[in-house]
Design a protein around this motif. Sequence first.
Motif, mmCIF file in Angstrom:
data_model
loop_
_atom_site.group_PDB
_atom_site.id
_atom_site.type_symbol
_atom_site.label_atom_id
_atom_site.label_comp_id
_atom_site.label_asym_id
_atom_site.label_seq_id
_atom_site.Cartn_x
_atom_site.Cartn_y
_atom_site.Cartn_z
ATOM 1 N N ALA A 98 -2.512 -3.144 -1.749
ATOM 2 C CA ALA A 98 -2.713 -3.635 -0.366
ATOM 3 C C ALA A 98 -1.520 -3.896 0.728
ATOM 4 N N HIS A 99 -0.369 -2.867 0.277
ATOM 5 C CA HIS A 99 0.679 -3.234 1.016
ATOM 6 C C HIS A 99 0.909 -1.993 1.974
ATOM 7 N N LEU A 100 -0.192 -1.166 2.209
ATOM 8 C CA LEU A 100 -0.066 -0.149 3.144
ATOM 9 C C LEU A 100 -0.975 -0.694 4.539
ATOM 10 N N THR B 191 -3.442 -7.437 5.038
ATOM 11 C CA THR B 191 -4.538 -6.358 5.194
ATOM 12 C C THR B 191 -5.792 -6.653 4.678
ATOM 13 N N GLY B 192 -6.793 -5.956 4.793
ATOM 14 C CA GLY B 192 -8.167 -6.140 4.540
ATOM 15 C C GLY B 192 -8.201 -6.067 3.199
ATOM 16 N N THR B 193 -7.664 -4.899 2.775
ATOM 17 C CA THR B 193 -7.648 -4.720 1.167
ATOM 18 C C THR B 193 -7.044 -5.859 0.474
ATOM 19 N N ALA B 194 -5.950 -6.544 0.967
ATOM 20 C CA ALA B 194 -5.500 -7.709 0.357
ATOM 21 C C ALA B 194 -6.274 -8.864 0.445
ATOM 22 N N ALA B 195 -6.917 -8.930 1.461
ATOM 23 C CA ALA B 195 -7.999 -10.185 1.521
ATOM 24 C C ALA B 195 -9.144 -9.879 0.362
ATOM 25 N N ASN B 196 -9.644 -8.574 0.481
ATOM 26 C CA ASN B 196 -10.656 -8.487 -0.561
ATOM 27 C C ASN B 196 -10.289 -8.822 -1.864
ATOM 28 N N ALA B 197 -9.274 -8.157 -2.264
ATOM 29 C CA ALA B 197 -8.933 -7.997 -3.626
ATOM 30 C C ALA B 197 -8.337 -9.168 -4.107
ATOM 31 N N LEU B 198 -7.942 -10.049 -3.119
ATOM 32 C CA LEU B 198 -7.366 -11.480 -3.726
ATOM 33 C C LEU B 198 -8.609 -12.344 -3.571
ATOM 34 N N ALA B 199 -9.415 -12.244 -3.010
ATOM 35 C CA ALA B 199 -10.770 -13.045 -3.014
ATOM 36 C C ALA B 199 -11.562 -12.765 -4.176
ATOM 37 N N ARG C 171 -1.770 -16.620 -6.438
ATOM 38 C CA ARG C 171 -2.096 -14.946 -6.563
ATOM 39 C C ARG C 171 -1.573 -14.469 -5.027
ATOM 40 N N ARG C 172 -1.479 -15.034 -4.231
ATOM 41 C CA ARG C 172 -1.003 -14.592 -2.832
ATOM 42 C C ARG C 172 0.314 -14.288 -2.982
ATOM 43 N N LYS C 173 0.955 -15.320 -3.296
ATOM 44 C CA LYS C 173 2.749 -15.214 -3.481
ATOM 45 C C LYS C 173 2.912 -14.236 -4.440
ATOM 46 N N ARG C 174 2.197 -14.070 -5.634
ATOM 47 C CA ARG C 174 2.655 -13.167 -6.746
ATOM 48 C C ARG C 174 2.147 -11.682 -6.368
ATOM 49 N N ALA C 175 1.279 -11.401 -5.382
ATOM 50 C CA ALA C 175 1.167 -10.346 -4.746
ATOM 51 C C ALA C 175 1.743 -9.930 -3.553
ATOM 52 N N ALA C 176 2.793 -10.748 -3.258
ATOM 53 C CA ALA C 176 3.708 -10.439 -2.349
ATOM 54 C C ALA C 176 3.140 -10.433 -0.901
ATOM 55 N N HIS C 177 1.979 -11.212 -0.775
ATOM 56 C CA HIS C 177 1.390 -11.357 0.454
ATOM 57 C C HIS C 177 1.537 -12.441 1.166
ATOM 58 N N LEU C 178 2.486 -13.267 0.810
ATOM 59 C CA LEU C 178 2.960 -14.456 1.405
ATOM 60 C C LEU C 178 4.131 -14.092 2.256
#
Lengths: 357, 357, 357, 357
Positions: free
Chosen positions: C241-243, D67-75, D236-243
């Motif tokens: 999800a980094h694109l 991103t929307g994909t990050a939102a969905n996948a993390l949720a 999960r968000r931090k670990r997925a590099a989305h923070l």
Amino acid sequence: MATVGKSDWNFCSDNVAPVAPEILAAMGQANQGNISSYGEDPWTEALTQDLRRIFEKPDLIAFPVATGTAANALAVSTMVPPYGGIICTEDAHINTDECGAPEFFSGGAKLLSVPSPDSRLSPAQITARVQAAREHGVHVVQPHAVSITQSTEWGAVYGLDQLRAIGDVAASHKLGLHMDGARFANALVHIGCSPAEMTWKAGMTSLSFGATKNGAMAAEAVIFFNPAQARGFAERRKRAAHLWSKQRFMSAQLLAYLKDDLWLRNARHANAVAQIFAHGLAAIPGVRLLHEVQANEAFVVLPEGVVAALEGEGFGFYRWHADTAPGEVAIRLVTSYASAPEAAQALVSAAARFGNR
Amino acid sequence: MATVGKSDWNFCSDNVAPVAPEILAAMGQANQGNISSYGEDPWTEALTQDLRRIFEKPDLIAFPVATGTAANALAVSTMVPPYGGIICTEDAHINTDECGAPEFFSGGAKLLSVPSPDSRLSPAQITARVQAAREHGVHVVQPHAVSITQSTEWGAVYGLDQLRAIGDVAASHKLGLHMDGARFANALVHIGCSPAEMTWKAGMTSLSFGATKNGAMAAEAVIFFNPAQARGFAERRKRAAHLWSKQRFMSAQLLAYLKDDLWLRNARHANAVAQIFAHGLAAIPGVRLLHEVQANEAFVVLPEGVVAALEGEGFGFYRWHADTAPGEVAIRLVTSYASAPEAAQALVSAAARFGNR
Amino acid sequence: MATVGKSDWNFCSDNVAPVAPEILAAMGQANQGNISSYGEDPWTEALTQDLRRIFEKPDLIAFPVATGTAANALAVSTMVPPYGGIICTEDAHINTDECGAPEFFSGGAKLLSVPSPDSRLSPAQITARVQAAREHGVHVVQPHAVSITQSTEWGAVYGLDQLRAIGDVAASHKLGLHMDGARFANALVHIGCSPAEMTWKAGMTSLSFGATKNGAMAAEAVIFFNPAQARGFAERRKRAAHLWSKQRFMSAQLLAYLKDDLWLRNARHANAVAQIFAHGLAAIPGVRLLHEVQANEAFVVLPEGVVAALEGEGFGFYRWHADTAPGEVAIRLVTSYASAPEAAQALVSAAARFGNR
Amino acid sequence: MATVGKSDWNFCSDNVAPVAPEILAAMGQANQGNISSYGEDPWTEALTQDLRRIFEKPDLIAFPVATGTAANALAVSTMVPPYGGIICTEDAHINTDECGAPEFFSGGAKLLSVPSPDSRLSPAQITARVQAAREHGVHVVQPHAVSITQSTEWGAVYGLDQLRAIGDVAASHKLGLHMDGARFANALVHIGCSPAEMTWKAGMTSLSFGATKNGAMAAEAVIFFNPAQARGFAERRKRAAHLWSKQRFMSAQLLAYLKDDLWLRNARHANAVAQIFAHGLAAIPGVRLLHEVQANEAFVVLPEGVVAALEGEGFGFYRWHADTAPGEVAIRLVTSYASAPEAAQALVSAAARFGNR
């Protein structure tokens, strides 16, 4: 028929069977003294040699594991990256009966499943799936491998022509090709071809060579026909905890399985008993086969009352999901090396009797 | 001593041993007729009852698996989320010898390892590690569980007081506590306490109850003392391909292992043979033990020439990483239920002879 | 000094800084009309060309992502299989500050960390770690890559000779080599060499080219110097999800960062302010630097009372874990492109004043 | 119509649009001084308060991501264990357009997809899928959550009754319920209900609250209506590099998005432009809508010649997979807050013109 008791009436699966006496004896013979662990033993070495001879492929690599799910999941995880997909049928064992093992072992690869009445995959389905994915690039999971089951989850056997056509289409799309051979021997003796013809000569990259359902205790072999394609498998097996310390007892099972064609004899027996169902049940009015019986599984549609009566009598089998008319029920009957023909005949006779009421 | 041959001189590991005759016999006795697969069999049910009785815990849940790595990795994966950490020692088997299985099964949890000379973890180390992590919040992997090994990878045995202190500190930080009991029996007979005292009464959440190194073929049991904490284990085991279809043969091993205290007798034998090494080698000038021998492993420092001579004579063991003086070598000697005392004595005598040259 | 307020006294990190005006302006200029999404835009294309020119490598491939953790975790996940290991230092950002992101992205690969006082890794440590693993085969996680940080987490800068030595040893063991360049520019201007010399000419496989800490809003670039080694990266980035759909705004940041040497000017400024700390604080009796200040971080040991007084005054910085004498405290001071020299001088003056009390 | 150029003729997606001026301005206003990083800033705090007010839920927890994909996948990864499944439609964005992100973030959970013409899921489909899985126990992946998209991938909007029925059935099976709200605002203004009614009052557990497609640069918020169900999300968000370190710039986008109902005004505009397509194209002989246009997407079947002519003229849109008659082509037209009504009208006029040839 004093020796045929309720235990013999169990046709739920070929894995309800005990261990073939030859195989149990071989495990006992392996129980001699201290031996290097983790596969550094003579049995494991001999097994590789036997498989190379039987498959006519002197450089194949084989990895024994204890379960069919381990064999399948480890094989596909070696063939597809975590971001890739595996084309299979909707009813493929890897898709429906392994609790997500392929997803787990592969790190989250996706099973790209397509419908098939008898769980045979067609070359056209593979091509369609590949093309649809290629068009959308990085947004969709790209297929990296195909997995087929021989014989299939509905007891069907791919012919050699069908296998070769799949092999060709897989190669043309640069896809690995895996065969789930949990019932490999049953398919092989049905076709009457060589193991080589049914696998690498038809384009298979890897094979889950099943033995447990055909007489072993807990033993399968994952075979890669091209050693370069097995890269990382040994690490994956260890990391998945499927390398035994006393590995000799797994290899000894497989050696005994192959010795003196035990595997082929066992499969021929199981298939022959399945034919008792095929012919006997199909002859009963109001009863029909869902698919031709080619290996050791019969899927049969019967009146609900007959099914209930058979269950009440003590016969063991599963009701199966299938489109049937009201008042009808589909059942699955699986035979093994240990199935008593008398027990199969008893079921047929009972069904005929109940059907005539 | 005609019956003691080179095979008996193999002290590389307790997993080089064959299967205990009682256990192999039990597997043969289980080989009767068709039986429901995937653990729906009487052996598996009886095993749970036996373990509940032996551990004095009527609600424990047990899951047989084939390997120690499977037991450990499945246990910790149930106790820690993918984003969490497991505190253990640097030399813990899960950290050094399982090819990353805990990371795999847990979905990428991190082993938070701390140094320890004999691989025993201290309560203070746990607290320090927790506090350091808690300070940094979401940026660092937070500990969720602790894993200890009893007896440890250096052959040391935690005393009951030490276990209880770890149990207390784990509870105070809300950490799960797992015991890798690959050599559980060896530790238990050393202490002479009850299985309950060494586990749940001291605060253990889960136990990898080992049998393979102590006489089984391929059988361990993961035990959760509180059934609520086993949530998801059954799915994880299936998904990791560690549920056998012919599961009766795994449970039968464990039943025989427990029957008539076979497991305790086997462990006492192994420990006793290890004492031959402990006393015999320590008495040789220039030879010393790295740690007190408490269970079935001896870590010994000898002159390099002696080690080479023993190897040349055909004795089997591993050279081990340890801080030694120049000209010295550390070796590991492991005994099993099947170790011949004469063979251990032969090694001691040879070492003494070589040492006197 | 009216313009230097409490906000300027914040030396907690270089990521507390705002966005460089040139970069924010460029984002506004990119905000024109409808543009193809997901990186199919002119900014992203131009960025690749700029990086190829600046790194003197016409075939490099670059992937913009929003965070340094994403850059690092995606880079290493492309370089190591799930069953492999990555050699790094204990204090490496990937090991301590990313909540297990490398483990997550790689599917459970293991960080094989070694101690280092200033977080620089030595060739000898790499070789030792590789040899220890190679001896134990499938049982231990095998190193597949090395990750180093330039400048390091302790503010140290590898010299070109050191980088080349690491490059040589990595190549000799067939290990990929990743550079975490979150503070790449700070190291580069310290050495005064070319980007090529500090990366691929020294043996780097991949680089996390940081910009966020040096003036961008949320933009880094993962660079692979050999396109073949980037296989699967695009899929991994999308899947993680980094694109961005509006990727132009990420690329526009990086373009502005590189334009007219903004990145180098920003780094020189940050480094220069760090020298105010280096010289000013070291001159105070009872105060010492833990390491030479080479980039934009100063690690300083001060009397506890001075530290508390600085905190009370409103200066922002972190107390840092380090071995200090009783009564002493280590702190970390980080400067950025936006740091006011007057603010740094104010801190030095205050420390001197408090130290003299 | 001089201001409507080719860029305005791009109806490929709502993510081709630039950033809404109000949002870009807010990002500039946030660019003041040094501020605590990683979400410890006033913008992020204010955002939570705003969302709690707007959703009338004072204890909800919100996590901004890019991103929307990050939102969905993390949720979904927070709602389903690695061995579990998520029920969704075959055309769900999470199933077809995220390159396996849900599988990755969840550690290999399985998407259990069911067919749906307009990508709306029915309560009956959920129940059927759950029952089929429950029957087979540990062998199949068990559903743990449901994910629906509002508005759907085919532009359909679930009515409140439909949402409540899904909420009821999810609760009755103890399944979490996630709403992919990439186009949440478009659905909301179509229905004309409150955000609370469309989410937690109808049984939603979590929501991917989209903003990027409706005017933001790169900002969505994952909302959990019951804070207990967000356990582990921050890690999960931090670990997925989305923070983000400079997280204020993400929160500032969302604050501006919500301010003065910008989000609702933008959505109303986009929906209104879509109605130009709906009415204008449907009036052309030989042209038909595949589904009623309810939000900001129109799926239209046209003669192939008309489609080719529109493409040749410079209009931007995607041909879409759908069952059409020979000589017909389905296309997707997506409008955004920035779509010019004149451009939509120009497309309609051109289609009418080409259709009349």
